[in-house]
Design a protein around this motif. Sequence first.
Motif, PDB file in Angstrom:
ATOM      1  N   THR A  65      50.678   2.706  48.373  1.00 35.24           N
ATOM      2  CA  THR A  65      51.558   3.856  48.231  1.00 35.24           C
ATOM      3  C   THR A  65      50.833   5.096  48.735  1.00 35.24           C
ATOM      4  N   PHE A  76      61.393   5.490  55.134  1.00 36.42           N
ATOM      5  CA  PHE A  76      59.951   5.388  54.914  1.00 36.42           C
ATOM      6  C   PHE A  76      59.197   6.092  56.039  1.00 36.42           C
ATOM      7  N   ASP A 122      51.161  -0.901  46.882  1.00 36.78           N
ATOM      8  CA  ASP A 122      52.597  -0.629  46.828  1.00 36.78           C
ATOM      9  C   ASP A 122      53.397  -1.926  46.962  1.00 36.78           C
ATOM     10  N   HIS A 153      57.479   6.386  50.416  1.00 35.72           N
ATOM     11  CA  HIS A 153      58.892   6.144  50.124  1.00 35.72           C
ATOM     12  C   HIS A 153      59.625   7.479  50.061  1.00 35.72           C
ATOM     13  N   ARG A 178      49.128   2.850  59.650  1.00 33.43           N
ATOM     14  CA  ARG A 178      48.303   1.652  59.520  1.00 33.43           C
ATOM     15  C   ARG A 178      46.844   1.971  59.830  1.00 33.43           C
ATOM     16  N   CYS A 202      52.480   3.291  52.826  1.00 33.88           N
ATOM     17  CA  CYS A 202      53.923   3.496  52.886  1.00 33.88           C
ATOM     18  C   CYS A 202      54.315   4.674  51.992  1.00 33.88           C
ATOM     19  N   VAL A 212      55.237   5.409  57.463  1.00 33.85           N
ATOM     20  CA  VAL A 212      54.086   4.533  57.272  1.00 33.85           C
ATOM     21  C   VAL A 212      53.004   4.841  58.308  1.00 33.85           C
ATOM     22  N   ALA A 226      52.244  10.487  54.299  1.00 33.80           N
ATOM     23  CA  ALA A 226      51.747   9.614  55.364  1.00 33.80           C
ATOM     24  C   ALA A 226      50.978  10.394  56.426  1.00 33.80           C
ATOM     25  N   ALA A 262      50.458  -3.136  51.605  1.00 29.43           N
ATOM     26  CA  ALA A 262      50.712  -1.697  51.735  1.00 29.43           C
ATOM     27  C   ALA A 262      50.195  -0.974  50.505  1.00 29.43           C
TER      28      ALA A 262
END
Length: 282
Positions: free
Chosen positions: A88, A128, A10, A149, A132, A147, A130, A92, A86
């Motif tokens: 896409t 957003f 992303d 959007h 990790r 991430c 996100v 998430a 990142a």
Amino acid sequence: MPLKHILGADHVVVTVRDLDAAAKAWAAIGFTMSPRGTHSPHLGTGNYTTMFGEDYLELLGVLTETDQNKPTRDFLAKREGIERTAFTTDDAAGGAAELKARGLEPLGPVHFGRPVDLPGGGTGEAKFNVFRWPLDQNPGGMRIFACQHLTRDTVWIPEIMTHANGAKRIARIEILTADPKAAAEKMAGLIDEPATETPDGWRVPSGGKRADFRFYDAETFSALYPAAVREGAASEGAVALVIATDDLAKAAKASGGIAHGEETVSVPAARVNGVIVSFVPH
């Protein structure tokens, strides 16, 4: 079972110590920069972006120390440059759940936003979600996250997507490591994409038609890039971005880069926060 919610690279995060100076440096090699953004207070960071068709680059700086930006501060204590990439994600929460099902403990999802100055006047908000991968899951020394959007129209703004260097997309993210095979196989396992050996290293696609990851050792990397281009680059980790341009001559003129190899123009890492930026035909 393949990851259903990871859809390719992303954006790439270039972490810098002086955010405004970095934006000027990247603009000087032909990128159109967004207005400066400020993230939600719990993140404590600000950014500039340079947008392409489906992906983008982000310059990220720490404005206020918070728990969320400690990994970035730890990185900056050593160097500037590509800290993380990142992917896409279309969900998430779903993506984080997939990692948990594999025995990994994701960080997040975290929700945040930032105000956006709109070209026609007024202000919008980019939002957003996100998550990790665990901090120790960093193939070749590069962290990865995903991430989602929520407001694409306030990120991909047409007025900032045309660049003097003709940039159209990120073609490759290049990582320098003592063991390219092991790093590539690590990345492949984390994102469910194949690792394949190439004549000069190892390749892992990020998904779909998005950027590839390439893993090289120091000897191969020295053969790919002249010493003048490698000046200012780190000796390990993610050190180079390859950008597809619609006009290599235009990229050479706008960036002031060095022509080398077959149809490649590269900007020395010393000019742009420790990142080698190479342009190749789209």
